[in-house]
Scaffold this motif. Structure first.
Motif, mmCIF file in Angstrom:
data_model
loop_
_atom_site.group_PDB
_atom_site.id
_atom_site.type_symbol
_atom_site.label_atom_id
_atom_site.label_comp_id
_atom_site.label_asym_id
_atom_site.label_seq_id
_atom_site.Cartn_x
_atom_site.Cartn_y
_atom_site.Cartn_z
ATOM 1 N N PHE A 1 -16.736 -13.142 0.295
ATOM 2 C CA PHE A 1 -16.999 -13.279 -1.134
ATOM 3 C C PHE A 1 -15.685 -13.422 -1.914
ATOM 4 O O PHE A 1 -15.582 -14.258 -2.811
ATOM 5 N N SER B 1 -14.472 -16.533 -4.182
ATOM 6 C CA SER B 1 -14.035 -16.356 -5.564
ATOM 7 C C SER B 1 -12.669 -16.997 -5.792
ATOM 8 O O SER B 1 -12.442 -17.648 -6.812
ATOM 9 N N TYR C 1 -9.583 -15.398 -13.776
ATOM 10 C CA TYR C 1 -11.047 -15.282 -13.820
ATOM 11 C C TYR C 1 -11.463 -13.830 -14.034
ATOM 12 O O TYR C 1 -12.307 -13.534 -14.888
ATOM 13 N N ARG D 1 -21.524 -19.729 -10.602
ATOM 14 C CA ARG D 1 -21.247 -19.955 -9.179
ATOM 15 C C ARG D 1 -21.201 -18.640 -8.417
ATOM 16 O O ARG D 1 -21.714 -18.543 -7.298
ATOM 17 N N HIS D 2 -20.605 -17.618 -9.019
ATOM 18 C CA HIS D 2 -20.535 -16.308 -8.367
ATOM 19 C C HIS D 2 -21.929 -15.686 -8.220
ATOM 20 O O HIS D 2 -22.227 -15.073 -7.199
ATOM 21 N N ARG D 3 -22.746 -15.841 -9.230
ATOM 22 C CA ARG D 3 -24.105 -15.294 -9.137
ATOM 23 C C ARG D 3 -24.862 -15.942 -7.987
ATOM 24 O O ARG D 3 -25.518 -15.252 -7.205
ATOM 25 N N GLU E 1 -23.601 -17.300 -5.306
ATOM 26 C CA GLU E 1 -23.023 -16.815 -4.049
ATOM 27 C C GLU E 1 -23.486 -15.390 -3.746
ATOM 28 O O GLU E 1 -23.827 -15.077 -2.604
ATOM 29 N N LEU E 2 -23.527 -14.545 -4.746
ATOM 30 C CA LEU E 2 -24.006 -13.170 -4.533
ATOM 31 C C LEU E 2 -25.458 -13.151 -4.084
ATOM 32 O O LEU E 2 -25.841 -12.357 -3.219
#
Length: 145
Positions: A27, A31, A45, A119-121, A123-124
């Motif tokens: 992760f 990021s 970020y 994008r992070h959401r 991926e999570l």
């Protein structure tokens, strides 16, 4: 008070710890790559994320950001300087206490943060199905006197 000796971890617990650290590192790598793809560092970020995500307001002080980033205030000042130069954030004096410097997102920073956060959401959400964390009995407080 004596503390009971902790039982050694089982093979399954070592596997769970290993898998957790692997998924966590994946992760973090994601990021880093996502931030670079947006033309910024992961620290930039994270700074913007902590500004936008600060509880009950849309700004944070340099000291609060240092705590959230787990770094020294002078490092945060340098990071804020770079983000200001890039047009991502702006500093403002606090109206009630002029000693407090508020760091606010600018529209460019808000747009970049929104793209990265989405994008992070995603991926999570994909990682949610792969994380497995076993209860580590070696750190259990049961049996303490």
């Amino acid at each position: 008070m004596t503390r009971k000796a902790a039982a050694p971890l089982t093979k399954q617990e070592f596997e769970a710890l290993s898998d957790f650290r692997y998924q966590l590192r994946r992760f973090v790598r994601f990021s880093e790559d996502a931030a670079r793809g947006e033309g910024m560092t992961v620290q930039q970020y994270l700074l913007m994320l902590h500004i936008r995500g600060f509880p009950n307001r849309n700004w944070a002080s340099v000291g609060e950001l240092a705590e959230r980033l787990q770094t020294q205030q002078h490092g945060v000042v340098a990071l804020v300087n770079r983000c200001e130069t890039a047009g991502l954030v702006v500093r403002k004096a606090n109206a009630d206490d002029r000693r407090i410097v508020e760091v606010h997102l600018l529209p460019k920073g808000e747009r970049s943060l929104n793209r990265l956060a989405l994008r992070h959401r995603t991926e999570l959400e994909s990682l949610r199905n792969t994380f497995r964390v076993a209860r580590i009995t070696a750190f259990n407080d049961e049996g303490d006197e």
